[in-house]
Structures are given as C-alpha cells and as structure tokens.
Design an enzyme around this catalytic site. Structure first.
Site, PDB file in Angstrom:
ATOM      1  N   TYR A 152       0.827  -1.208   0.000  1.00  0.00           N
ATOM      2  CA  TYR A 152       0.000   0.000   0.000  1.00  0.00           C
ATOM      3  C   TYR A 152       0.864   1.262   0.000  1.00  0.00           C
ATOM      4  O   TYR A 152       0.437   2.309  -0.484  1.00  0.00           O
ATOM      5  CB  TYR A 152      -0.897   0.030   1.243  1.00  0.00           C
TER       6      TYR A 152
ATOM      7  N   LYS B 157       3.534 -15.258   1.574  1.00  0.00           N
ATOM      8  CA  LYS B 157       3.706 -15.945   0.286  1.00  0.00           C
ATOM      9  C   LYS B 157       5.202 -16.197   0.117  1.00  0.00           C
ATOM     10  O   LYS B 157       5.841 -15.801  -0.872  1.00  0.00           O
ATOM     11  CB  LYS B 157       3.118 -15.066  -0.838  1.00  0.00           C
TER      12      LYS B 157
ATOM     13  N   ASP C 253      -2.626 -18.396  -0.105  1.00  0.00           N
ATOM     14  CA  ASP C 253      -3.646 -19.130  -0.879  1.00  0.00           C
ATOM     15  C   ASP C 253      -4.266 -20.247  -0.028  1.00  0.00           C
ATOM     16  O   ASP C 253      -5.479 -20.432  -0.003  1.00  0.00           O
ATOM     17  CB  ASP C 253      -3.090 -19.643  -2.223  1.00  0.00           C
TER      18      ASP C 253
ATOM     19  N   ASP D  31      -6.208  -7.320   4.074  1.00  0.00           N
ATOM     20  CA  ASP D  31      -7.388  -6.676   3.498  1.00  0.00           C
ATOM     21  C   ASP D  31      -8.293  -7.738   2.885  1.00  0.00           C
ATOM     22  O   ASP D  31      -9.499  -7.769   3.133  1.00  0.00           O
ATOM     23  CB  ASP D  31      -6.936  -5.662   2.431  1.00  0.00           C
TER      24      ASP D  31
ATOM     25  N   ASP E 232     -12.179  -9.371   4.347  1.00  0.00           N
ATOM     26  CA  ASP E 232     -13.462  -9.368   3.630  1.00  0.00           C
ATOM     27  C   ASP E 232     -13.973 -10.799   3.469  1.00  0.00           C
ATOM     28  O   ASP E 232     -15.164 -11.069   3.612  1.00  0.00           O
ATOM     29  CB  ASP E 232     -13.324  -8.714   2.244  1.00  0.00           C
TER      30      ASP E 232
HETATM   31  C1  IPM Z   1     -10.357  -1.500   4.184  1.00  0.00           C
HETATM   32  C2  IPM Z   1     -10.507  -0.862   2.825  1.00  0.00           C
HETATM   33  C3  IPM Z   1      -9.340   0.074   2.547  1.00  0.00           C
HETATM   34  C4  IPM Z   1      -8.085  -0.782   2.507  1.00  0.00           C
HETATM   35  C5  IPM Z   1      -9.441   0.930   1.265  1.00  0.00           C
HETATM   36  C6  IPM Z   1     -10.726   1.666   1.174  1.00  0.00           C
HETATM   37  C7  IPM Z   1      -8.285   1.874   1.161  1.00  0.00           C
HETATM   38  O1  IPM Z   1     -10.665  -1.821   1.832  1.00  0.00           O
HETATM   39  O2  IPM Z   1     -10.259  -0.793   5.184  1.00  0.00           O
HETATM   40  O3  IPM Z   1     -10.357  -2.739   4.247  1.00  0.00           O
HETATM   41  O4  IPM Z   1      -7.768  -1.389   1.480  1.00  0.00           O
HETATM   42  O5  IPM Z   1      -7.393  -0.823   3.536  1.00  0.00           O
HETATM   43 MN    MN Z   2     -10.933  -3.831   2.592  1.00  0.00          MN
END
Ligand code: IPM
Ligand code: MN
Ligand code: NAD
Length: 356
Positions: free
Chosen positions: A142, A188, A221, A245, A249
């Site tokens: 990032y 990885k 993975d 990240d 999710d």
């Molecule tokens: C999160 C989001 C952020 C990230 C984005 C919006 C910059 O996806 O907080 O998970 O990738 O960290």
């Molecule tokens: Mn995110």
C-alpha cells in the site's frame, strides 16, 4: 470525570448512516458510566472533495491528531472513482492511517450462535469461530515505493523492513498470549522475498520471546481456503497489509456479512476505529445498512479509552439484538439501521444496577 475528545469522520455512502448509530451508543455509554465525550464531526473522502477540493482537509487531519480517538464510517464511491493520486478518497484514508500511526489493524471475527444460520457456509463449519486478524496497516504494498503508472507500464512495491515486522509480530504474539495461545502467520514465502523476510523475522521473535505461543505459517492461498473450510482452527492470524485486506473481507462470509465486522488500529499515538466494510453504494440511502460493524468498532474505541465495562455493555446489546432476531437484510432479516441501533440501546444496559 474524564472527558474524551472523539473525532467523528462519517465519510460517504452508508458511512454517515452507520456512524449515527455508533455515536448513539457512545453517548449512551457516557450517560450510563462516569465519563463525558465530546463528539466533533469532520469531513473526509468524497464529501470533503466536493466541499473543500481535497478528500483529506488539513483541518480534519489536525482535529484527528488532537483527539483521544478517531471514528470513521466509510469513504469513497462511484462518483469519485475517476480521481487519481492524492485526490482519491482511498488515498485520504491511507494518509489518515499513516498520520495516526496505528500499524496494527485488529479485525475480530466471531460467529455468534444467532448468526450460525445466516452464513452462506454450513453451520457445522462456522460454529465456534472466534479469531482475530492482525493486519499490518501502515506498510507493505500500500505504501511501498517506487510506485508508478506511465499508462504503458505500472508498478507497486511490496516492502517490509525488519523493524516493521518485529513490532507487528510482537503485538500479535502478545494478543495470542492473552487469547488461546495460537498464532498463524500468513505470507507468500514460496515466491516473494518480502515474505521470506517476514517469515524468518516472525520465527525469530517467536523463538526468542514467545516460545509459549504456538506458531504456524501458512501461505496466503492456503490460508484463504482454510478460513472457509475450518475457521475454528484459527486464533490470531497475523499478516501484511494486502493479504489482511483480502482475508478480512473473506472472513465476512463467516458470520454472513462484512457489515457486522469491526476494526481498531492500534500501536500509534491515537487509535482509529472503523468498520471493515466500505461505503456500499448499492444500498446507500435505503435505511437498512447494518450498523453492527460500526457499533462494535465503537466498543473497541471504548475499550481503548479504558471504558471496558461500557464496551462490554454495548457488546451485550449487540448479542441480545441478534439473539432476539433484530437482524438487517444483509443477514437475512428485515430490521432497519435505526431499529438495530434502538435494540442495541434497549439491551445494552439492562443488567446495570441503575437500570433495574
Ligand atoms: C479497508 C478498505 C481500505 C483498505 C481501502 C478503502 C483503502 O478496503 O479498510 O479494508 O484497502 O485498507
Ligand atoms: Mn478492505
Ligand atoms: P463495500 O464494503 O462498500 O460493499 C461490498 C458489499 O457488501 C456490497 O454489496 C454492500 O452492499 C455490502 N455491505 C457493505 N457494508 C454493509 C453494511 N454495513 N450493511 C449491509 N451491507 C453491507 O465494498 P465495495 O463495494 O467494494 O466498495 C465501495 C466503496 O467503498 C469503494 O469506493 C471502496 O474503495 C470503498 N471502501 C471504503 C472502505 C473504508 O472506508 N474503510 C472500506 C472498503 C471499501
């Protein structure tokens, strides 16, 4: 009586909708316990870009740096997706994170009994899930340089220094020690040099300082599939910025929606608390965004301020809300954002002596 300054950054899309509920629980917590809060709103993201021609105004940055804690709803959305560089909403969030310095983003994932059947996964798989993703937040790909895009070729760089890995590893091992004593480091290392350093530094810190904690390494993975196949095997999952990240999710599928997952960024001067979800443009303005992730982020904020009893009350309110079937649409229910918040407030303080 302590009075905490809290910078509130509602942001874009459903950000303001879920932030409103988080604010209500923070205010109610202050009323029921012996502390005061001063909640000040500041613009960030697309809303700030429209008004001030920047997604991260200096005034917002200064207010956050002067606060005791920062709460963020969500930012970004299709209206601003054409922006590039520092005009991007997401760049504002990265600048905020870097400015506050919280390098460890804690993303707890629990599947309460009431949600076992909301998960798209089989209930026998998700039951007993209680894990903590520790995502490195202020380094990795990032932020790595060089980064470029000539429109012919583009590149980003995944970099981690020994000291960046050491500090996040120590923080994660300490948390594992306070939990079930198990840490899984995800990388990885079969391909990337940056992961090879990550793995060897985590192993070294383990041997020298945390040999009482059980350490396991997984490739990203394999970690992704294990998270779905048998999430209950995990206690603390330690990983870098990008892998964290994606895994977090993915972990949203366990309780059935990422709308219920909170986060806290620690290790810097000032904590940052934000649900893990985004601005959800597909449901903005409908009134049924799940405020659970935002409310649980508020409990992490209260915990960090030392108001752990208040935090526990709000958590109890969330659990009771789900148990009594007050569930938003993302989890298969019909409750609105406000109804969910009302229910949390109704249950949060029910066992306090003053409420009897
Ligand atoms: C999160 C989001 C952020 C990230 C984005 C919006 C910059 O996806 O907080 O998970 O990738 O960290
Ligand atoms: Mn995110
Ligand atoms: P998203 O998290 O906004 O939405 C993904 C899916 O989850 C959508 O179907 C959405 O409706 C649903 N969802 C998310 N939160 C929910 C909630 N609280 N209640 C019910 N359903 C919920 O991800 P996206 O669509 O990839 O991103 C939209 C925008 O948000 C992008 O601009 C992205 O960069 C930004 N984003 C911001 C943050 C943040 O501010 N921390 C985090 C992630 C994404």
């Amino acid at each position: 009586m302590p009075c905490y300054q809290i910078a509130i950054l509602p942001g874009d899309g459903i950000g303001p909708e879920v932030t409103r509920e988080a604010e209500r629980v923070i205010l109610a917590a202050a009323q029921n316990f012996d502390f005061e809060v001063n909640l000040e709103h500041w613009p960030i993201g697309g809303t700030a870009l429209d008004q001030f021609d920047t997604p991260f105004p200096d005034t917002t940055r200064d207010a956050c740096l002067a606060a005791d804690a920062v709460f963020l709803g969500a930012l970004g959305g299709p209206k601003w997706d054409h922006e590039t560089g520092s005009r991007r909403c997401e760049a504002a969030l990265l600048s905020l994170r870097k400015a506050l310095g919280g390098f460890a983003n804690l993303r707890p994932v629990i599947v309460p009994h009431s949600l076992v059947n909301s998960s798209p996964l089989r209930s026998d798989r998700v039951i007993d899930t209680d894990l903590l993703i520790v995502r490195e937040l202020t380094g990795g790909i990032y932020f790595g340089i060089p980064r470029s895009n000539t429109q012919e070729i583009a590149s980003n760089t995944m970099t981690y220094s020994r000291s960046e890995i050491e500090r996040i590893a120590r923080l994660a091992f300490n948390l594992a020690r306070q939990r079930k004593g198990h840490l899984t480091s995800v990388d990885k290392a079969n391909v990337l040099e940056v992961s090879q350093l990550w793995r060897s530094v985590v192993t070294e810190i383990h041997q020298l300082e945390f040999s009482d904690v059980e350490l396991e390494h997984l490739y990203i993975d394999n970690a992704a599939i294990q998270l779905i196949l048998r999430p209950s095997q995990f206690d603390v999952l330690l990983t870098g910025n990008l892998f964290g990240d994606i895994l977090s999710d993915l972990a949203g599928t366990l309780p059935g929606s990422l709308g219920i997952l909170p986060s806290a960024s620690m290790g810097g001067k000032i904590g940052l608390f934000e649900p893990i979800h985004g601005s959800a443009p597909d449901i903005v303005g409908k009134g049924y965004a799940n405020p659970g992730g935002a409310i649980l982020s508020a409990t992490m904020l209260l915990d960090t301020l030392g108001q752990t009893e208040a935090g526990a009350c709000i958590k109890h309110g969330v659990v009771r809300t789900l148990d009594t079937g007050v569930i938003t649409r993302d989890l298969g229910g019909t409750a609105s954002t406000t109804e969910f918040g009302n229910s949390v407030l109704r249950h949060a303080f029910e066992f306090l002596p003053s409420a009897v």
